[in-house]
Enzyme design. Structure first.
Site: not given
Length: 211
Positions: A14-16, A18
């Site tokens: 879910i990490s933008l 990343t």
């Protein structure tokens, strides 16, 4: 025989940031022939022990600036980006479990990671939907249905928790988070600094939390 240089890579599907930095990270891995250990973690659990805040709980000015930064980085990296995903925030644990199951079988997970990071930020789909995750795995050359079944084992559950506990122990406080020779690099905008450490082969800078 020369031993490959190793990177520990903590991240969340879910990490933008990343997603934003992943193609650049892949290029770095290829350029220096790095060996990467992929470590999916519970980002919200990390926030809860490190003082971080989910986007919706950040002050309005920080949320507004983040929106500007998203657009700048999409231009800089030349990547597609959904600025306001319909299903964010969401829970990536199904995908994380499937990834861990695939890695336990020594499967090639490169394409799966690449595609899973696009679910929210490009495809605008719900990452906590098991059908979506199965389709992403299939598209990535894996057996999605089998991985979904494999991911329900107690061993996978234990590994999910272990990786997040390990990240807490190593003082990880956000994603993406890289360790090279135990030196920490937080954020996709530190990839240039990570490359400098790899290229120069300098002594690592010690990471010690100030008490």
């Amino acid at each position: 025989m020369t031993t490959k240089r190793k990177i520990d890579f903590y991240f969340s599907f879910i990490s933008l940031y990343t997603y934003i930095g992943y193609e650049a990270f892949e290029a770095l891995v290829k350029k220096y022939d790095l060996e990467v250990t992929y470590k999916p973690i519970d980002l919200h659990a990390i926030f809860s022990v490190s003082g971080g805040l989910p986007v919706s709980k950040r002050p309005p000015q920080r949320q507004a600036y983040r929106f500007v930064e998203m657009q700048r980085w999409a231009i800089t990296r030349n990547i597609p980006l959904v600025l306001k995903p319909k299903h964010h925030p969401s829970d990536p644990v199904i995908g994380h479990r499937m990834l861990i199951a695939a890695m336990a079988q020594n499967l090639d997970v490169q394409e799966f990671i690449r595609n899973a990071l696009k679910i929210l930020w490009v495809d605008d789909l719900d990452i906590k939907d098991s059908k979506v995750m199965v389709e992403v795995a299939n598209k990535s050359g894996l057996d999605g249905e089998q991985l979904l079944k494999d991911s329900t084992s107690p061993a996978i559950d234990a590994e999910v928790n272990r990786l997040t506990a390990e990240a807490v122990e190593r003082q990880v406080f956000g994603t993406p988070f890289f360790f090279y020779r135990d030196e920490p690099f937080w954020g996709q905008d530190r990839l240039d600094l990570l490359e400098e450490a790899i290229r120069s082969n300098r002594d690592p800078i010690p990471f010690k939390v100030i008490s």
